[in-house]
Write a protein that holds these residues in place. Structure first.
Motif, PDB file in Angstrom:
ATOM      1  N   VAL A  13     -34.785 -64.961 -35.251  1.00 50.39           N
ATOM      2  CA  VAL A  13     -35.168 -66.003 -34.290  1.00 50.39           C
ATOM      3  C   VAL A  13     -35.820 -65.352 -33.084  1.00 50.39           C
ATOM      4  N   ALA A  14     -36.794 -66.024 -32.522  1.00 51.84           N
ATOM      5  CA  ALA A  14     -37.387 -65.551 -31.270  1.00 51.84           C
ATOM      6  C   ALA A  14     -36.546 -66.030 -30.092  1.00 51.84           C
ATOM      7  N   GLU A  15     -36.438 -65.175 -29.097  1.00 52.32           N
ATOM      8  CA  GLU A  15     -35.654 -65.531 -27.909  1.00 52.32           C
ATOM      9  C   GLU A  15     -36.162 -66.845 -27.322  1.00 52.32           C
ATOM     10  N   GLY A  16     -35.217 -67.708 -26.955  1.00 51.12           N
ATOM     11  CA  GLY A  16     -35.578 -68.989 -26.380  1.00 51.12           C
ATOM     12  C   GLY A  16     -35.658 -70.108 -27.396  1.00 51.12           C
ATOM     13  N   ASN A  17     -35.786 -69.758 -28.663  1.00 52.30           N
ATOM     14  CA  ASN A  17     -35.830 -70.774 -29.726  1.00 52.30           C
ATOM     15  C   ASN A  17     -34.424 -71.169 -30.146  1.00 52.30           C
ATOM     16  N   PRO A  18     -34.280 -72.360 -30.719  1.00 54.07           N
ATOM     17  CA  PRO A  18     -32.960 -72.736 -31.247  1.00 54.07           C
ATOM     18  C   PRO A  18     -32.625 -71.929 -32.487  1.00 54.07           C
ATOM     19  N   LEU A  19     -31.338 -71.735 -32.698  1.00 57.16           N
ATOM     20  CA  LEU A  19     -30.907 -71.004 -33.881  1.00 57.16           C
ATOM     21  C   LEU A  19     -29.866 -71.808 -34.654  1.00 57.16           C
ATOM     22  N   THR A  20     -29.871 -71.608 -35.959  1.00 55.10           N
ATOM     23  CA  THR A  20     -28.860 -72.194 -36.835  1.00 55.10           C
ATOM     24  C   THR A  20     -28.426 -71.138 -37.831  1.00 55.10           C
ATOM     25  N   VAL A  21     -27.132 -70.971 -37.966  1.00 49.24           N
ATOM     26  CA  VAL A  21     -26.553 -70.107 -38.998  1.00 49.24           C
ATOM     27  C   VAL A  21     -25.720 -71.003 -39.902  1.00 49.24           C
ATOM     28  N   LYS A  22     -26.054 -70.992 -41.182  1.00 48.68           N
ATOM     29  CA  LYS A  22     -25.475 -71.970 -42.096  1.00 48.68           C
ATOM     30  C   LYS A  22     -24.160 -71.518 -42.725  1.00 48.68           C
ATOM     31  N   CYS A  23     -23.319 -72.514 -42.983  1.00 46.87           N
ATOM     32  CA  CYS A  23     -22.036 -72.264 -43.639  1.00 46.87           C
ATOM     33  C   CYS A  23     -21.630 -73.502 -44.425  1.00 46.87           C
ATOM     34  N   THR A  24     -21.259 -73.313 -45.673  1.00 49.35           N
ATOM     35  CA  THR A  24     -20.646 -74.384 -46.454  1.00 49.35           C
ATOM     36  C   THR A  24     -19.315 -73.890 -46.986  1.00 49.35           C
ATOM     37  N   TYR A  25     -18.430 -74.826 -47.273  1.00 47.25           N
ATOM     38  CA  TYR A  25     -17.068 -74.438 -47.629  1.00 47.25           C
ATOM     39  C   TYR A  25     -16.562 -75.277 -48.790  1.00 47.25           C
ATOM     40  N   SER A  26     -15.460 -74.809 -49.345  1.00 42.41           N
ATOM     41  CA  SER A  26     -14.767 -75.557 -50.394  1.00 42.41           C
ATOM     42  C   SER A  26     -13.277 -75.325 -50.224  1.00 42.41           C
ATOM     43  N   VAL A  27     -12.546 -76.425 -50.010  1.00 41.40           N
ATOM     44  CA  VAL A  27     -11.084 -76.356 -49.947  1.00 41.40           C
ATOM     45  C   VAL A  27     -10.518 -77.544 -50.711  1.00 41.40           C
ATOM     46  N   SER A  28      -9.262 -77.428 -51.093  1.00 39.35           N
ATOM     47  CA  SER A  28      -8.637 -78.506 -51.849  1.00 39.35           C
ATOM     48  C   SER A  28      -8.207 -79.655 -50.954  1.00 39.35           C
ATOM     49  N   GLY A  29      -7.929 -79.360 -49.695  1.00 44.40           N
ATOM     50  CA  GLY A  29      -7.493 -80.396 -48.762  1.00 44.40           C
ATOM     51  C   GLY A  29      -8.446 -80.480 -47.590  1.00 44.40           C
ATOM     52  N   ASN A  30      -7.901 -80.842 -46.438  1.00 48.51           N
ATOM     53  CA  ASN A  30      -8.718 -80.879 -45.232  1.00 48.51           C
ATOM     54  C   ASN A  30      -8.789 -79.487 -44.607  1.00 48.51           C
ATOM     55  N   PRO A  31      -9.951 -79.141 -44.102  1.00 51.40           N
ATOM     56  CA  PRO A  31     -10.126 -77.755 -43.659  1.00 51.40           C
ATOM     57  C   PRO A  31      -9.893 -77.512 -42.173  1.00 51.40           C
ATOM     58  N   TYR A  32      -9.468 -76.311 -41.889  1.00 48.84           N
ATOM     59  CA  TYR A  32      -9.678 -75.725 -40.573  1.00 48.84           C
ATOM     60  C   TYR A  32     -10.908 -74.822 -40.737  1.00 48.84           C
ATOM     61  N   LEU A  33     -11.833 -74.895 -39.800  1.00 48.98           N
ATOM     62  CA  LEU A  33     -13.071 -74.121 -39.914  1.00 48.98           C
ATOM     63  C   LEU A  33     -13.279 -73.291 -38.668  1.00 48.98           C
ATOM     64  N   PHE A  34     -13.816 -72.105 -38.848  1.00 50.83           N
ATOM     65  CA  PHE A  34     -13.929 -71.146 -37.745  1.00 50.83           C
ATOM     66  C   PHE A  34     -15.258 -70.402 -37.828  1.00 50.83           C
ATOM     67  N   TRP A  35     -15.714 -69.975 -36.660  1.00 52.48           N
ATOM     68  CA  TRP A  35     -16.784 -68.994 -36.572  1.00 52.48           C
ATOM     69  C   TRP A  35     -16.287 -67.814 -35.755  1.00 52.48           C
ATOM     70  N   SER A  84     -29.155 -60.965 -26.653  1.00 49.21           N
ATOM     71  CA  SER A  84     -27.760 -60.513 -26.697  1.00 49.21           C
ATOM     72  C   SER A  84     -26.920 -61.261 -27.731  1.00 49.21           C
ATOM     73  N   ASP A  85     -27.465 -62.307 -28.321  1.00 51.79           N
ATOM     74  CA  ASP A  85     -26.752 -63.013 -29.398  1.00 51.79           C
ATOM     75  C   ASP A  85     -26.860 -62.269 -30.726  1.00 51.79           C
ATOM     76  N   SER A  86     -27.701 -61.273 -30.789  1.00 48.91           N
ATOM     77  CA  SER A  86     -27.871 -60.509 -32.022  1.00 48.91           C
ATOM     78  C   SER A  86     -26.546 -59.878 -32.423  1.00 48.91           C
ATOM     79  N   ALA A  87     -26.084 -60.242 -33.604  1.00 52.58           N
ATOM     80  CA  ALA A  87     -24.761 -59.799 -34.066  1.00 52.58           C
ATOM     81  C   ALA A  87     -24.573 -60.284 -35.492  1.00 52.58           C
ATOM     82  N   LEU A  88     -23.388 -59.993 -36.019  1.00 47.36           N
ATOM     83  CA  LEU A  88     -23.010 -60.457 -37.352  1.00 47.36           C
ATOM     84  C   LEU A  88     -22.060 -61.645 -37.175  1.00 47.36           C
ATOM     85  N   TYR A  89     -22.369 -62.739 -37.830  1.00 48.45           N
ATOM     86  CA  TYR A  89     -21.592 -63.962 -37.658  1.00 48.45           C
ATOM     87  C   TYR A  89     -20.888 -64.313 -38.963  1.00 48.45           C
ATOM     88  N   PHE A  90     -19.589 -64.603 -38.836  1.00 48.33           N
ATOM     89  CA  PHE A  90     -18.776 -64.929 -39.998  1.00 48.33           C
ATOM     90  C   PHE A  90     -18.214 -66.334 -39.865  1.00 48.33           C
TER      91      PHE A  90
END
Lengths: 118, 114
Positions: A13-35, A84-90
């Motif tokens: 992403v270029a600085e100043g632009n919006p960013l999106t990091v995608k995540c999809t999940y699968s659980v048997s019940g209702n989830p707790y979700l974290f970044w 400074s947002d450059s990093a690894l996101y989990f």
């Protein structure tokens, strides 16, 4: 079985632009979700979480994420990226109803490397 | 208060040797987790301790790996007869019952098996 998918190994992403990091999940019940975020040569830091309530959650450093139950997604977003947002996101998930039981651990995605260029 | 601490920060060992990695969780956190992070990979769950309950060992990759948590606080991860594929960063995290799932991570121990 619980699982998390982060379909992009890297997002540029270029600085100043919006960013999106995608995540999809699968659980048997209702989830707790974290970044979590891991800056270079540093440990993982909690960024934000969805437990219940408003689908849009706000976290540290101007990040937010939207829980979408129908799409089983929890994408991380920021309106204006910084170098400074450059990093690894989990992304991580756990089944809410197993808390305290044998599945107290989080299931982490493989991570997405975010690179923000000036 | 202090965060999660781990020692040593780096460990180089010869193949076949045993190693012990230590984790000091945040005081009062009842849950403690061990993960492994290999280069270019995500986090691999190893073991989970919750209070006085029997630990969840489902993530341990082989019987060479074991962990203990003494007195509900400090934990030691032991790897016996280390192999080169054990080289990774070993991360410890702890969490509180009041914030389910919100884990606080230590800086990790970088293990290199030569």
């Amino acid at each position: 079985a619980q699982s998390v998918a982060q379909p992009e190994d890297q997002v540029n992403v270029a600085e100043g632009n919006p960013l999106t990091v995608k995540c999809t999940y699968s659980v048997s019940g209702n989830p707790y979700l974290f970044w979590y975020v891991q800056y270079p040569n540093r440990g993982l830091q909690f960024l934000l979480k969805y437990i219940t309530g408003d689908n849009l959650v706000k976290g540290s450093y101007g990040f937010e994420a939207e829980f979408n139950k129908s799409q089983t997604s929890f994408h991380l977003k920021k309106p204006s990226a910084l170098v400074s947002d450059s990093a690894l996101y989990f992304c991580a998930v756990r089944d809410r109803w197993n808390y305290g039981g044998s599945q107290g651990n989080l299931i982490f995605g493989k991570g997405t490397k975010l690179s923000v260029k000036p | 208060g202090a965060g999660v601490s781990q020692s040593p920060s780096n460990k180089v060992t010869e193949k076949g040797k045993d190693v012990e990695l230590r984790c000091d969780p945040i005081s009062g956190h009842t849950a403690l987790y061990w993960y492994r992070q290999s280069l270019g990979q995500g986090l691999e769950f190893l073991i989970y301790f919750q209070g006085n309950s029997a630990p969840d060992k489902s993530g341990l990759p082989s019987d060479r790996f074991s962990a203990e948590r003494t007195g509900g606080s400090v934990s030691t991860l032991t790897i016996q007869r280390t192999q080169q594929e054990d080289s990774a960063v070993y991360l410890c995290a702890s969490s509180s019952l009041r914030s389910p799932g919100e884990q606080y991570f230590g800086p990790g121990t970088r293990l290199t098996v030569t």
